[in-house]
Design a protein around this motif. Sequence first.
Motif, PDB file in Angstrom:
ATOM      1  N   HIS A  33      35.005 -31.489  75.221  1.00 37.43           N
ATOM      2  CA  HIS A  33      35.570 -32.329  74.165  1.00 37.43           C
ATOM      3  C   HIS A  33      34.490 -33.154  73.492  1.00 37.43           C
ATOM      4  CE1 HIS A  33      38.638 -35.802  73.137  1.00 37.43           C
ATOM      5  NE2 HIS A  33      37.546 -35.909  72.395  1.00 37.43           N
ATOM      6  N   CYS A  34      33.696 -33.849  74.307  1.00 38.49           N
ATOM      7  CA  CYS A  34      32.772 -34.857  73.766  1.00 38.49           C
ATOM      8  C   CYS A  34      31.524 -34.267  73.125  1.00 38.49           C
ATOM      9  CB  CYS A  34      32.337 -35.818  74.876  1.00 38.49           C
ATOM     10  SG  CYS A  34      33.610 -36.963  75.430  1.00 38.49           S
ATOM     11  N   LEU A  35      31.010 -33.160  73.663  1.00 44.08           N
ATOM     12  CA  LEU A  35      29.661 -32.762  73.284  1.00 44.08           C
ATOM     13  C   LEU A  35      29.490 -32.488  71.790  1.00 44.08           C
ATOM     14  CD1 LEU A  35      27.015 -32.593  74.848  1.00 44.08           C
ATOM     15  CD2 LEU A  35      27.264 -30.112  74.795  1.00 44.08           C
ATOM     16  N   PRO A  36      30.420 -31.834  71.098  1.00 43.62           N
ATOM     17  CA  PRO A  36      30.204 -31.651  69.655  1.00 43.62           C
ATOM     18  C   PRO A  36      30.086 -32.979  68.899  1.00 43.62           C
ATOM     19  CG  PRO A  36      31.891 -30.152  70.440  1.00 43.62           C
ATOM     20  CD  PRO A  36      31.625 -31.114  71.556  1.00 43.62           C
ATOM     21  N   PHE A  37      30.940 -33.967  69.254  1.00 47.61           N
ATOM     22  CA  PHE A  37      30.858 -35.281  68.618  1.00 47.61           C
ATOM     23  C   PHE A  37      29.546 -35.966  68.987  1.00 47.61           C
ATOM     24  CE2 PHE A  37      35.369 -34.314  69.166  1.00 47.61           C
ATOM     25  CZ  PHE A  37      35.864 -34.562  67.896  1.00 47.61           C
ATOM     26  N   ASN A  38      29.141 -35.834  70.247  1.00 47.35           N
ATOM     27  CA  ASN A  38      27.918 -36.485  70.721  1.00 47.35           C
ATOM     28  C   ASN A  38      26.674 -35.938  70.032  1.00 47.35           C
ATOM     29  OD1 ASN A  38      29.688 -37.707  72.482  1.00 47.35           O
ATOM     30  ND2 ASN A  38      28.802 -36.850  74.347  1.00 47.35           N
ATOM     31  N   VAL A  39      26.600 -34.603  69.946  1.00 47.98           N
ATOM     32  CA  VAL A  39      25.436 -33.991  69.310  1.00 47.98           C
ATOM     33  C   VAL A  39      25.399 -34.350  67.826  1.00 47.98           C
ATOM     34  CG1 VAL A  39      24.323 -31.809  68.718  1.00 47.98           C
ATOM     35  CG2 VAL A  39      25.225 -32.156  71.023  1.00 47.98           C
ATOM     36  N   SER A  40      26.561 -34.379  67.188  1.00 47.22           N
ATOM     37  CA  SER A  40      26.603 -34.727  65.762  1.00 47.22           C
ATOM     38  C   SER A  40      26.042 -36.123  65.527  1.00 47.22           C
ATOM     39  CB  SER A  40      28.039 -34.646  65.240  1.00 47.22           C
ATOM     40  OG  SER A  40      28.529 -33.332  65.303  1.00 47.22           O
ATOM     41  N   ARG A  41      26.457 -37.088  66.356  1.00 54.17           N
ATOM     42  CA  ARG A  41      25.949 -38.454  66.187  1.00 54.17           C
ATOM     43  C   ARG A  41      24.465 -38.539  66.549  1.00 54.17           C
ATOM     44  NH1 ARG A  41      24.206 -42.499  63.754  1.00 54.17           N
ATOM     45  NH2 ARG A  41      23.522 -44.161  65.139  1.00 54.17           N
ATOM     46  N   ALA A  42      24.058 -37.890  67.638  1.00 52.86           N
ATOM     47  CA  ALA A  42      22.652 -37.923  68.043  1.00 52.86           C
ATOM     48  C   ALA A  42      21.764 -37.289  66.972  1.00 52.86           C
ATOM     49  CB  ALA A  42      22.472 -37.208  69.377  1.00 52.86           C
ATOM     50  N   TYR A  43      22.239 -36.228  66.353  1.00 53.82           N
ATOM     51  CA  TYR A  43      21.489 -35.556  65.289  1.00 53.82           C
ATOM     52  C   TYR A  43      21.305 -36.504  64.103  1.00 53.82           C
ATOM     53  CZ  TYR A  43      20.247 -31.493  62.318  1.00 53.82           C
ATOM     54  OH  TYR A  43      19.624 -30.576  61.490  1.00 53.82           O
ATOM     55  N   ASP A  44      22.368 -37.254  63.757  1.00 54.97           N
ATOM     56  CA  ASP A  44      22.248 -38.245  62.681  1.00 54.97           C
ATOM     57  C   ASP A  44      21.230 -39.322  63.038  1.00 54.97           C
ATOM     58  OD1 ASP A  44      24.079 -37.028  61.010  1.00 54.97           O
ATOM     59  OD2 ASP A  44      25.716 -38.440  61.415  1.00 54.97           O
TER      60      ASP A  44
END
Length: 330
Positions: A294-305
């Motif tokens: 659940h979390c990893l796509p949201f986490n990577v998106s924010r970390a990438y930003d």
Amino acid sequence: MPNNATPSRAMPGEKPAFASSADLGEKTISFDEIGRGVYAYTAEGDPNTGVVIGDDSVLVFDAQATPRMAETVIERVRKVTDKPIHHVVLSHYHAVRVLGAPAYGAREIICSDVARDMIVERGEQDKASEIGRFPRLFQGADSIRPGLTWPSMTFSAEASVWLGTREVRLMKLGRGHTAGDIVAWIPDAQVSFAGDLVEYGATPYCGDAHFTDWPQTLDNLSALGSAAMVPGRGAALTSAAMVADGVKGTRAFLSDLFEAVKINAAAGRSLRETFERVHATLKPAYGDWVIFEHCLPFNVSRAYDEANGLDHPRIWTDERDRQMWIDLRG
């Protein structure tokens, strides 16, 4: 680090269900005294609530997602005390933590100044977003009235709530899970409530995170010297060794995630390619943690930003959630 909940998994070749929309299984609730008159309400990786019983009243830390869900906390409190619940403290602005607050009938609803600003800026969007991501946690969503939860009291750095002669100290120790996180410290019990700054056997959600600041915030939290802690998710941490383990695990996940994202962003890889590489890197160590997929796509998106210089997290909406999921998991 224990994991008491079974994460939902896609079968080989099957696309994973959106966020936690397929997680429909009920969790076993625990209500444990982890210090004199200090209780941890936990539910196998679902959001936790902390409770402090004072001389004349009760304080609740994190309210659950709906008034109906909050009633499950109130039922446990009423088994140990008939004192009124005068204070509800919100560790941050996320809907899953705050929208149940009206059920307690508290005199004061308290959060940080920054958390209130985030409710103003993105509270409505977050409400729709979170209900779509994890409908099981929003049982009785129709009981959320009149809408968003608004604090009656805010503070910038530190505030004390007195339950008779018993102090609960609220502190903003730095940015981490969000820009507005606070913790509670009960000095006479040496117990802390960490909110989502610390998770135990559960994947930190980082969609609104500040990765660069979070480790220092954990250092500031560790400096309190907690003998026990209620993390945001996962089992209550009932000893100093368990507290240290919870902080260590959270720190390791954040470091491993952000370093992997920075390497890929610096190499000029797309968000999709970065996600795929980071998922492969992290899954062996963290794939069994609650809500990892659940979390990893949201986490990577924010970390990438953040790796690309965006300090202020972009607002998640239901539409952005689903488009991101298609882009990364479709």
